[in-house]
Design an enzyme around this catalytic site. Structure first.
Site, PDB file in Angstrom:
ATOM      1  N   ARG A  57      21.247   6.119  28.170  1.00 53.80           N
ATOM      2  CA  ARG A  57      21.816   5.185  29.447  1.00 53.80           C
ATOM      3  C   ARG A  57      21.967   3.868  28.689  1.00 53.80           C
ATOM      4  O   ARG A  57      22.542   2.921  29.663  1.00 53.80           O
ATOM      5  CB  ARG A  57      20.362   5.143  30.303  1.00 53.80           C
ATOM      6  CG  ARG A  57      20.398   4.068  31.490  1.00 53.80           C
ATOM      7  CD  ARG A  57      20.216   4.428  32.937  1.00 53.80           C
ATOM      8  NE  ARG A  57      18.375   4.978  32.673  1.00 53.80           N
ATOM      9  CZ  ARG A  57      17.547   4.237  32.163  1.00 53.80           C
ATOM     10  NH1 ARG A  57      17.704   2.781  32.106  1.00 53.80           N
ATOM     11  NH2 ARG A  57      16.619   4.840  32.054  1.00 53.80           N
ATOM     12  N   TYR A 110      41.662  -4.745  45.320  1.00 50.47           N
ATOM     13  CA  TYR A 110      41.511  -3.371  45.421  1.00 50.47           C
ATOM     14  C   TYR A 110      40.552  -2.809  46.836  1.00 50.47           C
ATOM     15  O   TYR A 110      39.491  -3.609  47.169  1.00 50.47           O
ATOM     16  CB  TYR A 110      40.709  -2.892  44.052  1.00 50.47           C
ATOM     17  CG  TYR A 110      40.749  -1.405  44.089  1.00 50.47           C
ATOM     18  CD1 TYR A 110      41.724  -0.431  44.130  1.00 50.47           C
ATOM     19  CD2 TYR A 110      39.267  -1.006  44.341  1.00 50.47           C
ATOM     20  CE1 TYR A 110      41.510   0.934  44.120  1.00 50.47           C
ATOM     21  CE2 TYR A 110      39.099   0.353  44.219  1.00 50.47           C
ATOM     22  CZ  TYR A 110      40.211   1.295  44.116  1.00 50.47           C
ATOM     23  OH  TYR A 110      39.991   2.762  43.917  1.00 50.47           O
ATOM     24  N   ASP A 182      40.168  -8.928  37.884  1.00 50.69           N
ATOM     25  CA  ASP A 182      40.508  -7.559  37.676  1.00 50.69           C
ATOM     26  C   ASP A 182      41.799  -7.444  37.108  1.00 50.69           C
ATOM     27  O   ASP A 182      42.977  -8.046  37.726  1.00 50.69           O
ATOM     28  CB  ASP A 182      40.146  -7.166  39.314  1.00 50.69           C
ATOM     29  CG  ASP A 182      40.370  -5.476  38.949  1.00 50.69           C
ATOM     30  OD1 ASP A 182      41.142  -5.043  38.072  1.00 50.69           O
ATOM     31  OD2 ASP A 182      40.196  -4.900  40.100  1.00 50.69           O
ATOM     32  N   LYS A 207      42.496   3.903  34.798  1.00 51.14           N
ATOM     33  CA  LYS A 207      43.853   3.493  35.209  1.00 51.14           C
ATOM     34  C   LYS A 207      44.623   3.467  33.808  1.00 51.14           C
ATOM     35  O   LYS A 207      44.981   4.526  33.100  1.00 51.14           O
ATOM     36  CB  LYS A 207      44.205   2.316  36.008  1.00 51.14           C
ATOM     37  CG  LYS A 207      43.441   2.094  37.215  1.00 51.14           C
ATOM     38  CD  LYS A 207      43.641   3.444  38.180  1.00 51.14           C
ATOM     39  CE  LYS A 207      42.516   3.673  39.497  1.00 51.14           C
ATOM     40  NZ  LYS A 207      42.240   2.233  40.214  1.00 51.14           N
TER      41      LYS A 207
END
Ligand SMILES: *Cc1c(COP(=O)(O)O)cnc(C)c1O
Length: 397
Positions: A57, A110, A182, A207
């Site tokens: 983690r 977004y 972003d 993406k």
């Protein structure tokens, strides 16, 4: 070491220290935990005094190779990764925002990001001010009133509006705010915001970075003093990137420059074709001279990206007829992949929003988002042409 260019870095950067047994490719380390025979060494690694891994983690070698490659491409001091792009965005905001704080952003971020701004942050008593995208004066005025974060996206999804990064960094820093961008649409091939003084750069690695629509991931990079705080939030809250995803993203990134250059070339050609088509009302692509953000894009981007959108005459009804006729395009809620992908904004990026919210963001219901793939542009144009002809004269089909 000599300073290399971004295409070379896409291939080589970040990998060397993770190669084992003479392997030329970074291994996928699936191990959840890391064992130590020496109790003192274990302790030193656990408290961060010595390099190494403790538990998946927190850190993982495959995931770190991915982070190191992104770091190199964005020219950042540090990077940390996440299970998805939205996890990168939400964890970053949660690291720095507390009840009573204020954040300034733009209306057409977004869709998921917009939901954080309109639904989740207000419920935590965090004040959100969303300005008209592209209205620099409005953003400057709101930022000057004081805020903890100025959060931007440029170009935006899906209307591909462009914001002047250098100007916004000045406004943000004058007000003592952190400036976060972003950079998913532009990719580091076309735009490296840290060079303009931006504090943190975020990507949905799902993406363009991955580029093959087969792995989810997110990443944030910037100064170590900031990224280490975000890493700490993520290691405790647990939105960790999976090592298999890291491997797929790493492999995808080796061809980042080739893919993105081709996608830019295809986007411009297809956008030009659509712009002169009688059934198209409007085309939004910063690479077109008619685009209001063209000059700013030229100043801060090396190329204009693989994404554009267009509004069809006849709105939703024309979309309903046209899109199913395309042979070389997935109709899917993704972008940045090697295959061309199309979708109406109301079903893709902004499906979380109501029609009223979309209208407020300036997104027409008949808008199609087009993510150019790496196919031959002539074929993409011919494909659109046959689809237009089929719907304008149905008897010929
Ligand atoms: C897709 C996307 C996101 C969210 O990323 P996920 O990996 O889907 O969580 C954030 N910002 C932009 C610009 C995107 O296109």
């Amino acid at each position: 070491m000599t300073k290399t260019n971004i295409g070379t870095n896409s291939v080589w950067a970040g990998e060397k220290e993770y190669l084992v047994h003479g392997a030329t490719q970074v291994p996928v380390v699936h191990s959840v935990a890391y064992g130590y025979e020496d109790m003192d060494e274990w302790y030193e690694v656990a408290i961060g005094n010595k390099k190494g891994h403790i538990y998946g983690r927190n850190t993982n070698p495959t995931v770190q190779a991915f982070e190191d490659k992104v770091k190199s491409l964005e020219g950042a001091e540090s990077a940390t990764s996440f299970s998805t792009g939205m996890a990168a965005i939400s964890n970053t905001l949660s690291t720095f925002l507390f009840p009573g704080d204020r954040i300034v952003s733009i209306k057409d971020t977004y869709g998921g990001t917009n939901k954080i701004f309109t639904e989740f942050l207000p419920s935590l008593n965090i004040n959100v001010e969303l300005c008209e995208t592209g209205n620099h004066e409005a953003i400057e005025a709101e930022v000057a009133k004081g805020c903890k974060i100025l959060y931007l996206e440029t170009p935006t999804n899906p209307t591909v509006k462009v914001t002047d990064i250098e100007r916004m960094v000045k406004a943000g820093h004058d007000a003592g705010a952190l400036v976060i961008i972003d950079n998913t649409f532009a990719t580091p091939i076309n735009q490296r915001p840290l060079q303009f003084g931006v504090d943190l750069v975020i990507h949905s690695a799902t993406k363009f970075l991955g580029g093959h629509a087969d792995a989810l991931g997110g990443v944030v990079c910037g100064k170590n003093s900031l990224v280490s705080k975000i890493y700490h939030y993520r290691e405790i809250n647990g939105a960790t990137m999976d090592p298999m995803a890291a491997y797929l993203l790493l492999r995808g990134m080796k061809t980042l420059q080739l893919r993105v250059n081709k996608q830019c070339e295809n986007a411009l050609k297809v956008a030009n074709y659509l712009q002169s088509h009688e059934m198209v009302e409007d085309v939004f692509y910063p690479g077109l001279e008619t685009h209001p953000g063209h000059e700013i894009a030229k100043k801060q981007m090396d190329n204009f990206g693989g994404m554009f959108s267009f509004a069809l005459k006849g709105g939703v009804e024309t979309i309903r007829q046209l899109l199913p006729k395309l042979e070389y395009a997935h109709r899917a809620a993704n972008l940045g992949a090697v295959e061309t992908t199309v979708g109406p904004s109301r079903t893709t990026s902004h499906v979380e929003c109501t029609p009223e919210e979309r209208a407020a963001m300036g997104i027409p219901e008949g808008l199609v988002r087009y993510s150019a793939g790496i196919e031959d542009a002539d074929d993409l144009i011919a494909d659109l042409e046959q689809a237009f002809q089929a719907i304008s004269s149905p008897e010929k089909v």
